[in-house]
Design a protein around this motif. Structure first.
Motif, PDB file in Angstrom:
ATOM      1  N   PHE A  92      24.554  24.096 -13.787  1.00  0.00           N
ATOM      2  CA  PHE A  92      24.711  23.211 -12.632  1.00  0.00           C
ATOM      3  C   PHE A  92      25.017  24.086 -11.421  1.00  0.00           C
ATOM      4  N   ALA A  93      24.032  24.255 -10.549  1.00  0.00           N
ATOM      5  CA  ALA A  93      24.137  25.220  -9.451  1.00  0.00           C
ATOM      6  C   ALA A  93      24.216  24.535  -8.099  1.00  0.00           C
ATOM      7  N   ASP A  94      24.617  25.310  -7.078  1.00  0.00           N
ATOM      8  CA  ASP A  94      24.625  24.860  -5.681  1.00  0.00           C
ATOM      9  C   ASP A  94      25.503  23.612  -5.527  1.00  0.00           C
ATOM     10  N   ILE A  95      26.691  23.711  -6.031  1.00  0.00           N
ATOM     11  CA  ILE A  95      27.540  22.532  -6.207  1.00  0.00           C
ATOM     12  C   ILE A  95      28.095  22.033  -4.877  1.00  0.00           C
ATOM     13  N   ASP A  96      28.058  20.712  -4.715  1.00  0.00           N
ATOM     14  CA  ASP A  96      28.830  20.033  -3.679  1.00  0.00           C
ATOM     15  C   ASP A  96      29.820  19.138  -4.407  1.00  0.00           C
ATOM     16  N   VAL A  97      31.081  19.177  -4.030  1.00  0.00           N
ATOM     17  CA  VAL A  97      32.110  18.448  -4.760  1.00  0.00           C
ATOM     18  C   VAL A  97      32.945  17.636  -3.790  1.00  0.00           C
ATOM     19  N   THR A 110      18.286  20.846  -9.149  1.00  0.00           N
ATOM     20  CA  THR A 110      17.475  20.654 -10.353  1.00  0.00           C
ATOM     21  C   THR A 110      16.033  21.118 -10.198  1.00  0.00           C
ATOM     22  N   MET A 111      15.656  21.618  -9.018  1.00  0.00           N
ATOM     23  CA  MET A 111      14.314  22.135  -8.803  1.00  0.00           C
ATOM     24  C   MET A 111      13.246  21.105  -9.192  1.00  0.00           C
ATOM     25  N   TYR A 161      12.821  19.500 -12.034  1.00  0.00           N
ATOM     26  CA  TYR A 161      13.179  18.537 -13.078  1.00  0.00           C
ATOM     27  C   TYR A 161      13.424  17.156 -12.476  1.00  0.00           C
ATOM     28  N   SER A 162      13.091  16.134 -13.273  1.00  0.00           N
ATOM     29  CA  SER A 162      13.129  14.754 -12.787  1.00  0.00           C
ATOM     30  C   SER A 162      13.756  13.845 -13.846  1.00  0.00           C
ATOM     31  N   PRO A 163      14.680  12.943 -13.459  1.00  0.00           N
ATOM     32  CA  PRO A 163      15.179  12.720 -12.105  1.00  0.00           C
ATOM     33  C   PRO A 163      15.975  13.922 -11.604  1.00  0.00           C
ATOM     34  N   GLY A 164      16.172  13.975 -10.271  1.00  0.00           N
ATOM     35  CA  GLY A 164      16.782  15.141  -9.661  1.00  0.00           C
ATOM     36  C   GLY A 164      18.172  14.877  -9.134  1.00  0.00           C
ATOM     37  N   ALA A 165      18.854  15.966  -8.799  1.00  0.00           N
ATOM     38  CA  ALA A 165      20.176  15.920  -8.179  1.00  0.00           C
ATOM     39  C   ALA A 165      21.181  15.130  -9.025  1.00  0.00           C
ATOM     40  N   PRO A 166      21.579  15.672 -10.183  1.00  0.00           N
ATOM     41  CA  PRO A 166      22.539  14.963 -11.014  1.00  0.00           C
ATOM     42  C   PRO A 166      23.877  14.815 -10.300  1.00  0.00           C
ATOM     43  N   VAL A 167      24.552  13.705 -10.571  1.00  0.00           N
ATOM     44  CA  VAL A 167      25.906  13.487 -10.079  1.00  0.00           C
ATOM     45  C   VAL A 167      26.856  13.582 -11.272  1.00  0.00           C
ATOM     46  N   LEU A 168      27.775  14.530 -11.193  1.00  0.00           N
ATOM     47  CA  LEU A 168      28.786  14.707 -12.222  1.00  0.00           C
ATOM     48  C   LEU A 168      30.054  13.970 -11.815  1.00  0.00           C
ATOM     49  N   PHE A 221      15.460  30.756 -11.261  1.00  0.00           N
ATOM     50  CA  PHE A 221      16.664  30.017 -10.848  1.00  0.00           C
ATOM     51  C   PHE A 221      17.229  29.149 -11.972  1.00  0.00           C
ATOM     52  N   MET A 222      16.476  28.180 -12.445  1.00  0.00           N
ATOM     53  CA  MET A 222      16.989  27.343 -13.525  1.00  0.00           C
ATOM     54  C   MET A 222      17.088  28.154 -14.811  1.00  0.00           C
ATOM     55  N   GLY A 223      18.103  27.840 -15.631  1.00  0.00           N
ATOM     56  CA  GLY A 223      18.273  28.528 -16.893  1.00  0.00           C
ATOM     57  C   GLY A 223      17.379  27.959 -17.976  1.00  0.00           C
ATOM     58  N   TYR A 224      17.438  28.589 -19.135  1.00  0.00           N
ATOM     59  CA  TYR A 224      16.706  28.069 -20.290  1.00  0.00           C
ATOM     60  C   TYR A 224      17.200  26.669 -20.648  1.00  0.00           C
TER      61      TYR A 224
END
Length: 537
Positions: free
Chosen positions: A50-55, A68-69, A71-78, A508-511
């Motif tokens: 989970f990169a480029d975090i805004d909290v 999430t580059m 990947y879809s859906p994008g921009a997960p919210v934790l 950028f994205m991991g495995y």
């Protein structure tokens, strides 16, 4: 929001250390506790990508957003109640409807899509806002009244706000800080639908170089723009004269040893304040082949209003006292465990490689994947469903019903990145075999350079099989992934050689673990995943 810091007296030694953005490791925050002392937490707080975090914090709940580059859906919210234990609550961008390439339709969107973006909450209308630019072309704003959704697009703005940070000011005005090296601030209209002003406010000095990844705050009447120097530094700008500056700069950290052995410097995250006034910095650590892992550290403030990351023996600590927060109302949903796909929708821990064809998959009594693409190239195959790998090592096991496969179909479980491998089923001439395939590769422009070579196989009978992939994603070196299979779900046989997972950062994205089913001859076949389990040793 106008957030204030607790003023704390500083010794001379502490003030001198703070001047460089560093403090002695033993100097930890002593804010009052709102609950009994919890056990110390360990970094990374999330061992997933989970990169480029805004909290942010809204009431007693913390939320974070990530890149999430493709990947879809994008921009997960934790979501978290303590900044340490997190769950995936939803996604701010329901579908990447930014062009045909995100549908794998004549073009591909690898390493494009959702980059560093911003998540904010506006109390005046009790609404969450997500803001991000796509393809250097324009900026999109999505809103929702709950992070689980539904999220809907509010507007499109012609200015691409690169690496943007959205600020909801104390007077309810909306501002965006953005840019690369040249940092600008834009003001949005009261409804958030258009830009009414933009102005350059700062240019990074040549001695610092690139600055980006803006996060925008108003704290105790001062405006702050938090910026990263990729991938080894963090800086902050401050203005006492309003959001458009002028700004002065202070170094927060540079070449700081991180908490993951073999990993990089913590950077590019956000600041957040707990209910009792304690501050924390949630950053990420470059930790390939797994990706970029969130790490948390306490922050104090100098008497003249600059943040200081609290260190342990001159480094970002592997452990700190847990934040003092109210008891959580419930336990968060684990990011590991079993999924039997019994609901009517996918759990938010799943993301597709590009947008899926919605007519070719379904859930309920398992996940059914019907072939959506005729191709020999997994990187072109639609409806490949991915799951982040849990670090430092974890194993994914799937139970697969392959009785409805057709000749030419390929279905299985992959370790997916720009260099990939998989274990799965090949059906040809009415005969099905289990195979391990390696040599799926892309070049630096994300064009396919290898569609895979079969390295091992074994005959199978019946219509059900268990496939397993194990991944070691400890950073610092190329790491092994291994594959095995079972016909009874108990006894597993290794298949093929170890697969070496690369640790280059440029994808950028991991495995990820990936479930796939594609055709090489004609559409019409299907497989059903009846169980997925992500486990750690």
């Amino acid at each position: 929001m106008d957030l204030s810091w607790p003023h704390q007296g500083l010794s001379r030694r502490r003030a001198l250390a703070a001047a460089t953005g560093m403090a002695a490791g033993a100097l930890l925050p002593t804010a009052g506790s709102s609950r009994a002392a919890a056990a110390p937490y360990t970094n990374p707080v999330i061992w997933q990508d989970f990169a480029d975090i805004d909290v942010i914090r809204v009431g007693d709940i913390f939320y974070a957003s990530a890149s999430t580059m493709h990947y879809s859906p994008g921009a997960p919210v934790l979501r978290s109640y303590d900044l340490v234990n997190w769950e995936i609550a939803g996604h701010s961008v329901p579908v990447l409807d930014f062009g045909a390439k995100y549908d794998l339709n004549g073009a591909r969107g690898y390493v494009r899509g959702i980059w560093a973006s911003s998540l904010a909450y506006r109390p005046s209308n009790r609404t969450f806002y997500w803001l991000g630019q796509i393809d250097f072309a324009r900026t999109y704003v999505y809103t929702a009244t709950a992070v689980e959704g539904p999220w809907s697009r509010l507007t499109t703005i012609s200015t691409p706000y690169y690496d943007a940070g959205l600020l909801v000011d104390s007077d309810d005005s909306l501002y965006v800080a953005y840019g690369n090296t040249t940092i600008s601030v834009a003001q949005l209209s009261p409804d958030g639908r258009r830009q009414v002003r933009t102005q350059q406010v700062f240019t990074a000095p040549s001695s610092v170089g690139t600055l980006e990844g803006a996060r925008f705050y108003k704290i105790n009447g001062q405006y702050y723009i938090f910026l990263t120097r990729p991938a080894n530094g963090q800086y902050i700008l401050r203005s006492s004269s309003g959001p458009f500056g002028p700004y002065t700069m202070r170094q927060v950290l540079l070449d700081l040893p991180g908490p993951i052995p073999g990993g990089g410097v913590p950077h590019q995250g956000g600041l957040v304040r707990t209910q009792n006034g304690a501050w924390y910095y949630l950053a990420f650590v470059d930790a390939y082949p797994g990706g970029r892992m969130p790490a948390l550290a306490p922050v104090t403030w100098t008497s003249d209003g600059w943040p200081v990351v609290q260190l342990v023996n001159g480094a970002w600590g592997t452990s700190y006292p847990s934040p003092a927060v109210p008891p959580p109302p419930r336990q968060v949903t684990p990011m590991t465990g079993v999924d039997t796909f019994d609901g009517t929708t996918l759990e938010p821990r799943w993301e597709w490689n590009h947008n899926p064809d919605p007519t070719k998959w379904s859930v309920g009594n398992g996940l059914t994947l019907r072939t959506a693409t005729v191709t020999h190239d997994l990187y072109w195959a639609r409806n490949t469903l991915t799951h982040r790998i849990q670090g430092p090592t974890s194993t994914a096991t799937v139970q697969l019903d392959h009785s409805a496969m057709r000749d030419g179909d390929r279905a299985g479980l992959a370790l997916l990145r720009d260099s990939s491998a998989w274990i799965g089923l090949k059906r040809d001439g009415g005969v099905t075999r289990v195979a391990m395939v390696g040599g799926l590769t892309m070049d630096s422009n994300w064009n396919t350079t290898g569609t895979g070579t079969e390295l091992a196989n074994a005959p199978v009978s019946g219509g059900r099989i268990w496939l397993r992939a194990s991944a070691d994603i400890r950073p610092g070196a190329a790491r092994p992934g291994t594959f095995s299979y079972s016909t009874d779900g108990i006894h597993f046989a290794r298949l093929g050689p170890s697969f070496t997972m690369g640790n280059d950062w440029r994808f950028f994205m991991g495995y990820r673990f990936a479930l796939f089913n594609h055709a090489t001859q004609a559409l019409g076949g299907a497989v059903r995943v009846t169980r997925f389990e992500l486990s750690t040793p």
